[in-house]
Write an enzyme that holds these catalytic residues in place. Structure first.
Site, mmCIF file in Angstrom:
data_model
loop_
_atom_site.group_PDB
_atom_site.id
_atom_site.type_symbol
_atom_site.label_atom_id
_atom_site.label_comp_id
_atom_site.label_asym_id
_atom_site.label_seq_id
_atom_site.Cartn_x
_atom_site.Cartn_y
_atom_site.Cartn_z
ATOM 1 N N ARG A 55 -15.743 -38.302 -26.602
ATOM 2 C CA ARG A 55 -16.952 -38.527 -25.788
ATOM 3 C C ARG A 55 -18.204 -38.097 -26.553
ATOM 4 O O ARG A 55 -19.321 -38.483 -26.231
ATOM 5 C CB ARG A 55 -16.824 -37.780 -24.455
ATOM 6 C CG ARG A 55 -17.992 -37.985 -23.512
ATOM 7 C CD ARG A 55 -17.669 -37.682 -22.048
ATOM 8 N NE ARG A 55 -16.883 -36.494 -21.834
ATOM 9 C CZ ARG A 55 -17.328 -35.242 -21.926
ATOM 10 N NH1 ARG A 55 -18.599 -35.004 -22.225
ATOM 11 N NH2 ARG A 55 -16.520 -34.228 -21.705
ATOM 12 N N TYR A 108 -36.101 -56.803 -17.231
ATOM 13 C CA TYR A 108 -34.802 -57.198 -16.682
ATOM 14 C C TYR A 108 -34.631 -56.592 -15.276
ATOM 15 O O TYR A 108 -34.918 -55.414 -15.065
ATOM 16 C CB TYR A 108 -33.700 -56.709 -17.637
ATOM 17 C CG TYR A 108 -32.320 -56.819 -17.080
ATOM 18 C CD1 TYR A 108 -31.811 -58.043 -16.656
ATOM 19 C CD2 TYR A 108 -31.505 -55.698 -16.961
ATOM 20 C CE1 TYR A 108 -30.531 -58.139 -16.127
ATOM 21 C CE2 TYR A 108 -30.226 -55.795 -16.448
ATOM 22 C CZ TYR A 108 -29.749 -57.021 -16.025
ATOM 23 O OH TYR A 108 -28.490 -57.119 -15.496
ATOM 24 N N ASP A 180 -37.210 -52.768 -24.583
ATOM 25 C CA ASP A 180 -35.978 -53.559 -24.555
ATOM 26 C C ASP A 180 -36.255 -54.824 -25.371
ATOM 27 O O ASP A 180 -37.050 -55.675 -24.975
ATOM 28 C CB ASP A 180 -35.628 -53.897 -23.105
ATOM 29 C CG ASP A 180 -34.327 -54.696 -22.983
ATOM 30 O OD1 ASP A 180 -33.929 -55.352 -23.965
ATOM 31 O OD2 ASP A 180 -33.734 -54.673 -21.887
ATOM 32 N N LYS A 205 -25.413 -59.101 -25.763
ATOM 33 C CA LYS A 205 -26.057 -60.392 -25.980
ATOM 34 C C LYS A 205 -25.978 -60.780 -27.463
ATOM 35 O O LYS A 205 -24.909 -61.042 -27.948
ATOM 36 C CB LYS A 205 -27.497 -60.325 -25.442
ATOM 37 C CG LYS A 205 -27.589 -59.705 -24.026
ATOM 38 C CD LYS A 205 -26.860 -60.522 -23.004
ATOM 39 C CE LYS A 205 -26.707 -59.959 -21.601
ATOM 40 N NZ LYS A 205 -27.278 -58.742 -21.172
#
Ligand code: PLP
Length: 391
Positions: A55, A108, A180, A205
């Site tokens: 982690r 977004y 972004d 993407k």
């Protein structure tokens, strides 16, 4: 009988990976130490650790992060399990109750929902300003801001934010700046060059590029990323090594894919602009786009994303979306297959009609992510779908 099966002994020496051409996938969730002192030092160190506990970090993940940092031209990068995990880590690491987030309204829909559904109840003041209104941005920041958050090109109308201007405004207010840059990918825009502190990608993407993985990245200086990395540990939002390996594979073809997608998108935008069934095309590469000249200055190419408003309103747009064959009716973007979707039912589904009007999205808007198919085939498909919708 259960109890008789021996537990296999793993090799004590890991085989050398030095000669492998591709980064090996290290699936181990934990790492062996010889002394307690070394173990304690790895856990307590301020530095990122790749070989302590999964982690916290992982060598395969780190290899992909190095590639992302190289692409984004930043000192460092972090890999997350999704783009939203990356966005959440940046905003939560940069804001506290009582602080202010100033963001463009045109971001977004998932990010906007995160701001309203989680940041506001947590005590963060969220101020949304229209994209392109730098006076409003300046006034909002002048009242104090901890973080300025923008997206460029902005989903789905591909409006462009002047990153140099926004950086100036954010710096004056002493605010961090997050951008972004998913629609641009690192190929079309060097986001970090404008002094952006956190360059975010939904790596699902263009970076992933094949619609077969979910990932997110944040790139920036090691200093800026330190609190984001600490939060990634606490949230448990790191990507797993298998995902990192698939991302590494995709990153090697990123530039080739994006270059072709940009070329095809420009051809399709010109084709759609001439089509009688299309009311308006939103593509920064067209001279009538409101941010065309800014895009020319700020971007290397105009991108593989475009939107268009279908003549005849929502019903006609639905008919087009349901008539495409070569293009798939599907959410998401940036993959090798072309995808089409109505933003009002995907990326911006949560917005009210008033909010949609405010950001310029119409009920007849369709968003097209251009893939690697021959552009003539995509034109023929869109032509038959548009003609069917009008008949
Ligand atoms: N940013 C943009 C521009 C997006 O389009 C998306 C998803 O569609 C995200 C962020 C969120 O990324 P993810 O779906 O990988 O969590």
């Amino acid at each position: 009988m259960i109890g008789d099966t021996p537990v296999p002994t793993p090799p004590q020496e890991t085989p050398s990976a030095q000669r492998a051409l591709v980064t090996p996938i290290v699936t181990s969730s934990t790492f062996r130490f010889t002394t307690v002192r070394e173990l304690a030092a790895a856990n307590a160190g301020a530095e990122r650790v790749d070989e302590f506990y999964g982690r916290y970090g992982n060598p395969t993940v780190r290899a992909a992060e190095r590639m992302v940092a190289e692409l984004e031209r930043t000192e460092s990068a972090l890999l997350f399990a999704s783009g939203m995990a990356a966005i959440a880590a940046v905003v939560l690491a940069s804001l506290r109750p009582g602080t202010r987030l100033v963001a463009n309204a045109q971001v977004y829909g998932g990010a906007r929902a995160l701001f309203h559904e989680f940041l506001e109840p947590w005590g963060v003041e969220v101020v949304l300003v229209p994209l392109g209104d730098y006076g409003a941005l300046d006034r909002a920041c002048a009242r104090g801001a901890a973080l300025v958050y923008v997206e460029t090109p902005a989903n789905p109308l591909c409006r462009i934010v002047d990153l140099g201007r926004v950086k100036e405004i954010a710096s004056r207010a002493g605010a961090l700046l997050a951008c972004d840059a998913t629609f641009a990918s690192p190929v079309n825009q060097c986001t970090s060059q404008f002094g952006v502190d956190f360059t975010i990608q939904s790596a699902t993407k263009y970076l992933g590029g094949h619609s077969d993985l979910l990932a997110g990245t944040v790139a920036g200086s090691a200093q800026a990323l330190a609190p984001v990395e600490r939060l990634r540990r606490r949230l448990g939002a790191i990507a797993d090594p298998e995902l990192a390996s698939r991302l590494e594979r995709s990153l090697k073809t990123l530039e080739l894919r994006v270059a072709r997608q940009c070329e095809s998108a420009l051809a399709l935008a010109r084709f759609l602009a001439r089509h009688p069934a299309v009311e308006r095309v939103h593509y920064p590469g067209l001279p009538d786009h409101p941010d065309h000249s800014l895009a020319r200055r700020q971007m290397r190419a105009f991108g593989g994303m475009l939107s268009f408003d279908v003549r005849g309103g929502e019903a006609a747009a639905v008919r087009v979306a349901e008539s495409v064959r070569r293009v798939a009716l599907a959410p998401s973007l940036g993959g090798v297959e072309s995808l089409l979707c109505p933003p009002i039912h995907t990326s911006h589904a949560g917005l009210t009609d008033a909010e949609l009007a405010e950001v310029g999205i119409s009920r007849a808007t369709l968003r097209l992510s251009v893939g690697l198919e021959p552009p003539e085939e995509l034109m023929a498909d869109l032509d038959q779908a548009l003609s069917r919708a009008q008949s």
